[in-house]
Design a protein around this motif. Structure first.
Motif, short mmCIF file in Angstrom:
data_model
loop_
_atom_site.label_atom_id
_atom_site.label_comp_id
_atom_site.label_asym_id
_atom_site.label_seq_id
_atom_site.Cartn_x
_atom_site.Cartn_y
_atom_site.Cartn_z
N GLY A 98 0.89 -1.16 0.00
CA GLY A 98 0.00 0.00 0.00
C GLY A 98 0.92 1.21 0.00
N GLY A 99 0.42 2.41 -0.18
CA GLY A 99 1.28 3.60 -0.12
C GLY A 99 2.08 3.80 -1.40
N LEU A 100 3.15 4.61 -1.26
CA LEU A 100 3.89 5.05 -2.45
C LEU A 100 4.88 4.01 -2.94
N ILE A 101 5.43 3.21 -2.02
CA ILE A 101 6.53 2.31 -2.39
C ILE A 101 6.44 1.05 -1.54
N PRO A 102 6.81 -0.13 -2.09
CA PRO A 102 6.77 -1.36 -1.27
C PRO A 102 7.72 -1.27 -0.09
N LEU A 103 7.20 -1.50 1.14
CA LEU A 103 8.04 -1.44 2.34
C LEU A 103 9.09 -2.54 2.33
N ARG A 104 8.77 -3.65 1.64
CA ARG A 104 9.70 -4.78 1.62
C ARG A 104 10.84 -4.58 0.62
N LEU A 105 10.94 -3.38 0.07
CA LEU A 105 12.03 -3.10 -0.87
C LEU A 105 13.38 -3.29 -0.20
N GLY A 106 13.39 -3.14 1.13
CA GLY A 106 14.63 -3.43 1.86
C GLY A 106 14.97 -2.31 2.83
N PRO A 107 15.66 -2.67 3.95
CA PRO A 107 15.93 -1.68 5.01
C PRO A 107 16.89 -0.57 4.57
N VAL A 108 17.65 -0.82 3.52
CA VAL A 108 18.58 0.22 3.05
C VAL A 108 17.93 0.99 1.89
N ALA A 109 17.26 0.24 1.01
CA ALA A 109 16.67 0.87 -0.19
C ALA A 109 15.54 1.84 0.18
N LEU A 110 14.77 1.48 1.20
CA LEU A 110 13.59 2.28 1.55
C LEU A 110 13.96 3.71 1.98
N PRO A 111 14.86 3.85 2.99
CA PRO A 111 15.26 5.23 3.35
C PRO A 111 16.02 5.93 2.22
N ASP A 112 16.72 5.15 1.43
CA ASP A 112 17.45 5.72 0.29
C ASP A 112 16.45 6.37 -0.67
N PHE A 113 15.36 5.68 -0.94
CA PHE A 113 14.30 6.22 -1.82
C PHE A 113 13.68 7.47 -1.19
N GLY A 114 13.37 7.37 0.10
CA GLY A 114 12.74 8.49 0.81
C GLY A 114 13.61 9.73 0.77
N ARG A 115 14.92 9.54 1.00
CA ARG A 115 15.85 10.69 0.99
C ARG A 115 15.90 11.33 -0.40
N ALA A 116 15.91 10.47 -1.42
CA ALA A 116 15.99 11.00 -2.80
C ALA A 116 14.74 11.83 -3.13
N VAL A 117 13.58 11.32 -2.74
CA VAL A 117 12.32 12.05 -3.03
C VAL A 117 12.34 13.41 -2.32
N LEU A 118 12.82 13.39 -1.06
CA LEU A 118 12.88 14.64 -0.29
C LEU A 118 13.84 15.64 -0.95
N LYS A 119 14.98 15.13 -1.39
CA LYS A 119 15.99 15.98 -2.04
C LYS A 119 15.40 16.61 -3.31
N ILE A 120 14.73 15.79 -4.11
CA ILE A 120 14.14 16.31 -5.36
C ILE A 120 13.08 17.35 -5.02
N GLU A 121 12.29 17.04 -3.98
CA GLU A 121 11.23 17.97 -3.56
C GLU A 121 11.81 19.33 -3.20
N ARG A 122 12.88 19.30 -2.42
CA ARG A 122 13.51 20.57 -1.99
C ARG A 122 14.09 21.31 -3.17
N LEU A 123 14.75 20.58 -4.06
CA LEU A 123 15.33 21.24 -5.25
C LEU A 123 14.23 21.85 -6.11
N ALA A 124 13.12 21.10 -6.27
CA ALA A 124 12.03 21.55 -7.15
C ALA A 124 11.43 22.85 -6.65
N ARG A 125 11.32 22.98 -5.32
CA ARG A 125 10.71 24.20 -4.76
C ARG A 125 11.49 25.45 -5.11
N ARG A 126 12.77 25.27 -5.44
CA ARG A 126 13.61 26.45 -5.74
C ARG A 126 13.60 26.81 -7.22
#
Ligand SMILES: Cc1cc2nc3c(=O)[nH]c(=O)nc-3n(C[C@H](O)[C@H](O)[C@H](O)COP(=O)(O)OP(=O)(O)OC[C@H]3O[C@@H](n4cnc5c(N)ncnc54)[C@H](O)[C@@H]3O)c2cc1C
Length: 466
Positions: A98-126
């Motif tokens: 459910g949600g945006l991304i499969p939680l079972r993607l892995g304990p390293v991949a999941l935060p990696d994805f989250g950080r990337a989305v946040l980074k893109i979000e911040r860059l986009a706002r500028r």
């Protein structure tokens, strides 16, 4: 003079420009190449007065312009079906989630994805969507592709695969095609990067009852004297006091012209005198994305009873994403598979029968064997359309926005530009088309009042006076 203005292209942009100018008391000719209006909006009739979309379809709470336009012509909205589990294939592995991304993607991949989305979000706002070339680090961002940015900023293979899949589905281009500055511009204009990827919480929250194309049909029904279909514009000649527009079997003359066709197609019209190179070079650098939209139609949306939303995403399958696009009452069941980016380039080389079988096979892997048993299968290959040549929108390749961006909207003599690629609010989408049509109409009305057009003219930007 035959008219005050000629508008070329009866998509949402041209229809809006025509409507606004008509309301201001101008005489307008709206010339459309096809025998139908709507351009990148196109319907498919399901019977019983129901229809679904083969082109543009979704909008969200931030999509104020398309919502307002639809209301003005009496087209109702309804919520996209988004209950139940989603299915994803990431580098060959199957996940339900459910949600945006499969939680079972892995304990390293999941935060990696989250950080990337946040980074893109911040860059986009500028990045200001109306002038992305003025963003901090604009040149640096415009010299990278989305792919090269991901290689530097996303460490794990599953996170990278899921992110590039999402971008390929939303932008219809391969990650190595897109300027990072374009990715950010489009994201910010749409309401945010995460918003762009979400369904209920994002830009895919609503659909139109009867299909989005019915908004275009209803706008056109109010312009019976202005609209001429089957009029393929091949040439635009600027004279000192007027502009002459011609094509097979017709010539029309007006004080001004609004070109409301995709950027690449605007570059295929013959201009006299020739367009400033600055503008022509832009048309060579904003190719249309690649998308084939396939409708798989069933007696009923069987996946709902199985607890599934119907959403299937795939990083390497025949389509990047499929959604439940059944009509509002859920009958019949319809899945729309979006074959986009690199997948579209590969599948366009197959025969229609091979494509159908590849897409149904992908749906069956996601939703079970019933997904292969359709009552009807329809495909719309937007790459093959002579008067579209790809979709959802024209994207900027690296270096384009910083070098040629100001040419997007700058009028050249009596020629003004519209079309979703020149929009600011939700550029690239239905909202961007409406925004651009309104802006082009405002520009002409301002000229009438003796005001200088908003923004700089191309000849000033280039020193090339026509
Ligand atoms: C498969 C698909 C899915 C999409 N999904 C969404 C979505 O969910 N939400 C969203 O908001 N947007 C979506 N879009 C994008 C949206 O449909 C477009 O941004 C919008 O419709 C573009 O409108 P436009 O008027 O700028 O251009 P167009 O719709 O392309 O209109 C241009 C018109 O000009 C005509 N024309 C071209 N050349 C000539 C010529 N030489 N002479 C005369 N006429 C000419 C064409 O026939 C066309 O009618 C999608 C598009 C596609 C194709």
């Amino acid at each position: 003079m035959e008219a005050d203005a000629i508008v070329i292209g009866a998509g949402l942009a041209g229809l809006t420009a025509t409507r606004e100018l008509k309301q201001a008391g101008w005489t307008v000719r709206l010339l459309e190449a096809r025998e139908r209006v709507g351009g990148r909006l196109k319907g498919y009739a399901l019977g019983d007065g129901k229809a679904v979309d083969l082109g543009g379809e979704y909008f969200g709470d931030k999509s104020t312009l398309i919502a307002e336009t639809a209301r003005s012509v009496g087209v109702e909205r309804f919520s996209t079906y988004d209950d139940g589990e989603r299915v994803a294939f990431v580098n060959g592995k199957r996940f339900t989630y459910g949600g945006l991304i499969p939680l079972r993607l892995g304990p390293v991949a999941l935060p990696d994805f989250g950080r990337a989305v946040l980074k893109i979000e911040r860059l986009a706002r500028r990045v200001p969507p109306d002038r992305p070339w003025t963003a901090p680090d604009a040149e640096k961002l415009d010299s990278q592709t989305f792919w090269s940015w991901c290689r530097r900023n996303v460490a794990t293979a599953p996170a990278r695969a899921f992110l590039t899949m999402a971008v390929e589905a939303a932008y219809c281009a391969g990650p190595a095609d897109l300027s990072m500055l374009h990715v950010l511009t489009y994201a910010n204009a749409s309401g945010g990067f995460r918003y762009l990827l979400e369904v209920t919480k994002g830009i895919q929250r609503y659909r139109f009852d009867g299909g989005a194309h019915s908004v275009a049909d209803k706008l056109a029904a109010r312009l019976p004297d202005e609209l001429r279909t089957g009029a393929v514009v091949r040439g635009i000649e600027q004279r000192s006091d007027s502009v002459v527009v011609s094509g097979p079997g017709f010539t029309a003359r007006a004080r001004f012209v609004v070109v409301a066709v995709p950027v690449t197609l605007a570059g295929r019209i013959a201009y006299t005198p020739a367009l400033a190179g600055f503008r022509d070079q832009l048309t060579q650098r904003m190719p249309a994305g690649s998308a084939i939209k396939c409708l798989a139609i069933y007696d009923e949306p069987f996946w709902r009873a199985d607890g599934r939303s119907g959403q299937v995403t795939s990083t390497d399958g025949p389509f990047r994403v499929a959604f439940d696009t059944s009509p509002a009452d859920g009958s019949p069941g319809v899945l729309s598979a979006f074959v986009t980016g690199r997948a579209a380039r590969t599948l366009t080389l197959l025969s229609p029968a091979e494509r159908r079988s590849a897409v149904l096979d992908g749906l069956a892997k996601g939703l079970g064997p019933r997904a292969a048993k359709v009552v009807d299968f329809v495909e719309q290959n937007w790459l093959d359309e002579e008067f579209t040549r790809g979709c959802y929108h024209g994207y900027a390749t690296p270096g384009t926005l910083t070098a040629h961006g100001p040419a997007l909207r700058a009028p050249i003599g009596r020629i003004h530009w519209a079309g979703t690629e020149t929009g600011v609010h939700q550029l690239g989408s239905m909202g961007g088309a409406i925004d651009s049509g309104r802006r082009a109409a405002r520009e002409l009305l301002a000229r009438e009042r003796g005001e200088r057009p908003a923004g700089r003219r191309a000849e000033e930007l280039t020193g090339h006076v026509q």
